[in-house]
Design a protein around this motif. Structure first.
Motif, PDB file in Angstrom:
ATOM      1  N   ASP A 292      37.047  45.359  33.409  1.00 30.46           N
ATOM      2  CA  ASP A 292      36.988  46.372  32.353  1.00 30.46           C
ATOM      3  C   ASP A 292      35.931  46.028  31.312  1.00 30.46           C
ATOM      4  O   ASP A 292      35.606  44.860  31.094  1.00 30.46           O
TER       5      ASP A 292
ATOM      6  N   LYS B  70      48.866  38.980  24.513  1.00 30.97           N
ATOM      7  CA  LYS B  70      48.780  38.836  25.975  1.00 30.97           C
ATOM      8  C   LYS B  70      49.974  39.500  26.661  1.00 30.97           C
ATOM      9  O   LYS B  70      49.812  40.253  27.624  1.00 30.97           O
ATOM     10  N   THR B  71      51.167  39.250  26.156  1.00 32.12           N
ATOM     11  CA  THR B  71      52.383  39.820  26.736  1.00 32.12           C
ATOM     12  C   THR B  71      52.358  41.343  26.667  1.00 32.12           C
ATOM     13  O   THR B  71      52.679  42.030  27.646  1.00 32.12           O
TER      14      THR B  71
ATOM     15  N   ILE C  43      49.716  43.337  26.439  1.00 34.98           N
ATOM     16  CA  ILE C  43      48.682  43.846  27.355  1.00 34.98           C
ATOM     17  C   ILE C  43      49.199  43.853  28.786  1.00 34.98           C
ATOM     18  O   ILE C  43      48.994  44.825  29.531  1.00 34.98           O
ATOM     19  N   GLU C  44      49.872  42.784  29.182  1.00 33.42           N
ATOM     20  CA  GLU C  44      50.394  42.697  30.547  1.00 33.42           C
ATOM     21  C   GLU C  44      51.521  43.696  30.781  1.00 33.42           C
ATOM     22  O   GLU C  44      51.539  44.374  31.816  1.00 33.42           O
ATOM     23  N   GLU C  45      52.454  43.800  29.836  1.00 33.13           N
ATOM     24  CA  GLU C  45      53.581  44.722  30.007  1.00 33.13           C
ATOM     25  C   GLU C  45      53.128  46.178  30.087  1.00 33.13           C
ATOM     26  O   GLU C  45      53.671  46.967  30.863  1.00 33.13           O
ATOM     27  N   GLU C  46      52.147  46.527  29.288  1.00 33.84           N
ATOM     28  CA  GLU C  46      51.651  47.909  29.251  1.00 33.84           C
ATOM     29  C   GLU C  46      50.503  48.155  30.228  1.00 33.84           C
ATOM     30  O   GLU C  46      49.996  49.271  30.322  1.00 33.84           O
ATOM     31  N   GLN C  47      50.093  47.115  30.946  1.00 30.00           N
ATOM     32  CA  GLN C  47      48.998  47.192  31.929  1.00 30.00           C
ATOM     33  C   GLN C  47      47.755  47.845  31.312  1.00 30.00           C
ATOM     34  O   GLN C  47      47.191  48.795  31.855  1.00 30.00           O
ATOM     35  N   LEU C  48      47.332  47.306  30.174  1.00 34.63           N
ATOM     36  CA  LEU C  48      46.230  47.894  29.419  1.00 34.63           C
ATOM     37  C   LEU C  48      44.851  47.478  29.924  1.00 34.63           C
ATOM     38  O   LEU C  48      43.874  48.181  29.659  1.00 34.63           O
TER      39      LEU C  48
ATOM     40  N   GLN D  76      42.328  45.809  33.180  1.00 33.56           N
ATOM     41  CA  GLN D  76      42.130  45.445  34.579  1.00 33.56           C
ATOM     42  C   GLN D  76      40.887  44.582  34.655  1.00 33.56           C
ATOM     43  O   GLN D  76      39.979  44.716  33.822  1.00 33.56           O
ATOM     44  N   GLN D  77      40.822  43.711  35.645  1.00 32.62           N
ATOM     45  CA  GLN D  77      39.641  42.872  35.795  1.00 32.62           C
ATOM     46  C   GLN D  77      38.407  43.743  35.914  1.00 32.62           C
ATOM     47  O   GLN D  77      38.419  44.783  36.574  1.00 32.62           O
TER      48      GLN D  77
ATOM     49  N   TRP E 232      40.477  37.159  30.991  1.00 33.36           N
ATOM     50  CA  TRP E 232      40.815  38.518  31.411  1.00 33.36           C
ATOM     51  C   TRP E 232      39.768  39.079  32.376  1.00 33.36           C
ATOM     52  O   TRP E 232      39.983  40.131  32.978  1.00 33.36           O
TER      53      TRP E 232
END
Length: 66
Positions: free
Chosen positions: A21, A8-9, A11-16, A18-19, A47
């Motif tokens: 998707d 989760k961290t 994915i969030e840090e790398e902005q992989l 978006q709602q 997500w």
């Protein structure tokens, strides 16, 4: 830190994601790919994504091809 929190961290840090998707997860059947697929299936509502899987057989293991 748990596996789920690490994923989760990252994915969030790398902005992989978006709602909305649509995520296609390629799996080999091994532990790593199945764990990742399991994570996304369990968290797809959180997500707000669609998750599908495709099996990829690299034919790198097993017996001879002859």
């Amino acid at each position: 830190m748990s596996f789920e929190l690490k994923v989760k961290t990252f994915i969030e840090e790398e902005q992989l994601l978006q709602q909305g998707d649509h995520l296609l997860v390629a799996v080999s059947g091994g532990v790593d790919s199945m764990a990742l697929l399991h994570y996304f299936i369990q968290t797809q509502e959180q997500w707000n994504i669609q998750v599908e899987a495709v099996h990829v057989d690299h034919m790198l293991r097993g017996g001879s091809l002859c």
